[in-house]
Write an enzyme that holds these catalytic residues in place. Structure first.
Site, PDB file in Angstrom:
ATOM      1  N   ASP A 279       0.865  -1.170   0.000  1.00 28.81           N
ATOM      2  CA  ASP A 279       0.000   0.000   0.000  1.00 28.81           C
ATOM      3  C   ASP A 279       0.915   1.236   0.000  1.00 28.81           C
ATOM      4  OD1 ASP A 279      -2.138   1.696   0.028  1.00 28.81           O
ATOM      5  OD2 ASP A 279      -3.140   0.779   1.745  1.00 28.81           O
TER       6      ASP A 279
HETATM    7  C1  BGC Z   1      -5.032   3.225   0.382  1.00 27.71           C
HETATM    8  C2  BGC Z   1      -5.298   2.160  -0.661  1.00 27.71           C
HETATM    9  C3  BGC Z   1      -5.189   2.731  -2.038  1.00 27.71           C
HETATM   10  C4  BGC Z   1      -3.829   3.369  -2.198  1.00 27.71           C
HETATM   11  C5  BGC Z   1      -3.586   3.928  -3.579  1.00 27.71           C
HETATM   12  C6  BGC Z   1      -3.784   4.023   0.091  1.00 27.71           C
HETATM   13  O1  BGC Z   1      -3.692   5.120   0.916  1.00 27.71           O
HETATM   14  O2  BGC Z   1      -4.929   2.618   1.646  1.00 27.71           O
HETATM   15  O3  BGC Z   1      -6.559   1.591  -0.444  1.00 27.71           O
HETATM   16  O4  BGC Z   1      -5.418   1.739  -2.998  1.00 27.71           O
HETATM   17  O5  BGC Z   1      -3.716   4.431  -1.260  1.00 27.71           O
HETATM   18  O6  BGC Z   1      -4.343   5.032  -3.840  1.00 27.71           O
END
Ligand code: BGC
Length: 747
Positions: A279
């Site tokens: 993530d």
């Molecule tokens: C979130 C994810 C997301 C990623 C990319 C993160 O902050 O937890 O769910 O897919 O950002 O945008």
């Protein structure tokens, strides 16, 4: 630099549904040509546009792509922009390896579907799959070939803002929905509108302590396997092409660097063969958790089974050095690189890097009438009617007052995570009412109040969206004035879009006090009041449930919400949503969920008051205000006698359901089981099947729900499915709190 490798005849077979052996050969031949730096380059993922989903990064992606330092990009909207960056990868790098292009297409691209929590309340797996397919059709036409969805984190705590992104509290239903989404996005990869799914957040992110986002997680393996893992497993088994690791700890290790989680369970036990991305900046955050420096954490993550680094620059800046120092081997890098290249191969990108950049398709698909119709129909399936004293459905006549801070906003009805949305195209609820009532009834409107009294809190919650700030006293007076003239009052109240979603936890689950005061004043007029509750989570509605004649939970229904609400409110369709989360009586009950374990001192069945030395609170009962599986409609259903028949380890629960009212509607017939005695404690109830039926007035249907050995089994501490003979309660009913029970003995 011109690409030198990918003109080879090997490209012939790499589009669409693919043969594993062709893919292996193609990638092996490609990797032989790659330098260590080029291989490491494939493992990095950075934002490339102006969509913000985390701490802002100053990225110069064009140059990095040309230098072979990126395998993928994300957070960029627009086919033309994406095509230009893809061209750099394909034409300006030595090997011309195309980029994988991601985005958080969570519940639609420009045509927005209900938030996932709402979608789950449809209990309609075909609709869920179709919503993912429409999202893929639009996204893929605009350059996107990879979506960070489905989010299948089980969440039992309504305070957590990201409960809105998941499918509720049940692992069985969550698994079916996760798999349906994967099918909807990916198909068999043979079509230009098939994109790759990324199952997230692996694992246990929904169990953050106290519902506070990014907080600590700690749980037993039994609970992981039985309650939290099933949806990830189901999505992996449905063939998901990628997984995203979560921000939290699992067994004291970061999920991103947890080899047991990423390799032993995900790949070896469940057979997942795709790639794993982190993530947003997870590897960098490991330092805050206390795991050492970036090089150390990057090596840990890679060797645990993480293949791509989103935003931490850890792989990019440290892996080469780590290979030199011997903390990472070339074969570790080869493995991760191969997995990333395989994803690109499956997507057909080596055959045609511009497969997902189709100007004609982009124009035809985007927010098309056909897509909007699908979204409107599906949104109507997700509303949950919680109470109806007979006010609903409304008639299109007389004077109807529409009041509340959610009534005239264009960009709040879609909810969280719609990074590609274009709210200028969407209508407000007020505009939807105007169309629906034209020439039939008179519409009166007033905003009535702010979202909450505190301007700063409102601004913080809105995150780029706006609801006009008004003078509360004046707005309330205006609302009461039109209420006096009206025959019926419809209140559009609740949370604004970003009260839920990432980084949007709440400690108070009540309607904000300024809206509550308005609602109470409107109810005090004595006019019939209908509350449309906008929410991205279960909310507390004790006063409302006692005093407001009709309540419908409309969640955040997406871009077509206004029309969908009118379809249901005015009776063209009957409500058919059923809760997939328990609605609490008080925030202090959280985490609250129907499939809990028993205690040694349970409260007596049916107890209305506090019991000393039993497991309960002095000041609130244990049960939900509205239980899991609950939802009313414009008709009533009668359940006949439950029969359970079968032998060996295969049984069938059968019940005849009759529509005893005067309108056609859907019913969701639900099957629960309880393992009465086992070697480990088992939940008091677990959903193991359901059927969604549609009955005309007076019509009956006999529903047969199969129960096989796996439904009667549980996972032991090693993740093995175990069946133990003995007694099982088989329960069937319209919701988890209203069931008939038959006990069977299984040998
Ligand atoms: C979130 C994810 C997301 C990623 C990319 C993160 O902050 O937890 O769910 O897919 O950002 O945008």
């Amino acid at each position: 630099m011109k690409k030198t490798f990918l003109t080879s005849a090997m490209l012939c077979a790499c589009m669409g549904a693919f043969a594993q052996s062709d893919m292996d050969t193609f990638i092996s031949q490609l990797m032989v040509k790659m330098t260590l730096k080029e291989k490491i380059g494939q493992l990095n993922l950075l934002p490339a546009g102006d969509i913000t989903t985390g701490a802002a990064l100053d990225t110069q992606v064009g140059g990095m792509i040309a230098a072979g330092d990126l395998g993928g990009i994300f957070n960029i909207k627009g086919r033309e922009k994406i095509e230009a960056l893809q061209r750099i990868a394909v034409e300006n790098t030595r090997l011309g390896i195309p980029l994988i292009v991601g985005m958080d297409v969570i519940h639609g691209y420009e045509t927005i579907f209900p938030i996932p929590l709402a979608l789950s309340c449809s209990w309609d797996l075909d609709a869920v799959e179709q919503s993912a397919h429409v999202a893929a059709k639009e996204a893929s036409a605009a350059g996107i070939n990879w979506t960070y969805s489905p989010m299948v984190d089980i969440c039992l705590d309504a305070r957590w803002g990201r409960i809105s992104e998941g499918n509720g509290e049940d692992p069985y239903l969550g698994g079916l929905i996760g798999a349906a989404m994967v099918r909807g996005y990916q198909g068999d990869y043979s079509q230009p509108d098939n994109i790759m799914a990324c199952v997230k957040h692996y694992a246990l992110y929904g169990a953050v302590e106290a519902g506070r986002d990014y907080n600590t997680v700690d749980m037993s393996h039994l609970r992981m396997y039985n309650q939290y893992f099933p949806p990830y497993k189901a999505a992996a088994e449905a063939g998901a092409g990628s997984f995203m690791s979560s921000f939290n700890l699992v067994d004291g290790q970061h999920a991103t660097a947890n080899r047991w989680l990423l390799t032993d369970v995900l790949r070896e036990q469940w057979g997942f063969d795709g790639f794993v991305t982190t993530d947003y900046a997870s590897i960098a955050e490991m330092k805050q958790h206390g795991f050492g420096d970036l090089a150390h954490n990057s090596a840990l993550a890679l060797t645990a089974g993480t293949d791509m680094d989103m935003c931490a620059y850890g792989f990019l800046s440290t892996l080469e050095q780590s290979v030199n120092e011997g903390t990472v081997s070339v074969s570790d890098i080869d493995l991760a690189c191969r997995r990333v290249l395989e994803a690109k191969y499956k997507l057909g990108l080596f055959q045609d890097p511009y497969k997902y950049c189709d100007a004609k398709r982009e124009k035809a698909e985007m927010y098309s009438a056909a897509n909007r119709q699908v979204a409107r129909d599906i949104a109507a399936e997700t509303f949950v009617l919680l109470k109806n004293d007979g006010v609903l459905p409304l008639q299109k006549k007389g004077k109807i007052a529409l009041i509340g801070p959610l009534a005239n906003t264009r960009d709040n009805l879609t909810g969280t995570w719609c990074v590609a949305q274009d709210p200028t195209k969407y209508r407000t609820l007020k505009e939807g009412f105007e169309t629906a009532l034209k020439g039939k009834a008179q519409l009166l409107y007033a905003q009535g109040s702010n979202i909450c009294r505190d301007a700063e809190q409102q601004a913080a919650a809105e995150f780029g969206k706006t609801i006009a700030r008004v003078d509360d006293a004046k707005a309330k007076a205006e609302a009461l004035a039109i209420a006096q003239q009206a025959d019926v009052i419809v209140c559009a109240m609740g949370e604004c879009a970003d009260y839920s979603g990432e980084s949007s936890s709440r400690a108070d689950l009540n309607l904000p006090d300024v809206q509550m005061e308005l609602l109470q004043a409107l109810v005090a007029t004595g006019k019939p009041v209908v509350l449309l509750n906008f929410a991205g989570r279960p909310t507390v509605m004790n006063w409302e449930s006692e005093h407001v004649p009709a309540i419908m939970n409309v969640w955040f229904g997406g871009s077509e919400t206004p029309d969908a609400i009118c379809d249901v409110l005015f009776g063209e369709k009957s409500p058919c949503g059923r809760l997939t989360v328990s609605m609490p009586q008080h925030v202090g009950q959280e985490p609250l969920y129907y499939n809990h374990l028993n205690t040694g001192r349970p409260v007596a069945e049916g107890a209305q008051h506090y019991q000393k030395y039993a497991s309960n609170y002095i000041d609130v009962r244990n049960d939900a205000l509205y239980p899991f599986g609950y939802g009313l409609t414009y008709t009533t259903f009668d359940y006949g006698q439950l029969a359970v028949e079968g032998n060996g380890r295969n049984y069938t629960a059968t019940v005849t359901v009759t529509n005893t009212g005067s309108r056609a509607a859907h019913e969701v017939v639900q099957l629960y089981i309880h393992d009465v005695f086992a070697s480990i404690a088992r939940p008091v109830k677990e959903l193991k099947g359901f059927e969604r039926i549609y009955l005309e007035p007076g019509q009956s249907k006999t529903v047969s729900l199969p129960i096989d050995q796996s439904a009667l089994s549980y996972y032991n501490i090693n993740g093995e499915l175990v069946f133990e003979p003995g007694d099982f309660d088989i329960m069937v009913g319209p919701n988890s709190a209203n069931v008939q029970k038959v006990t069977i003995s299984v040998k």
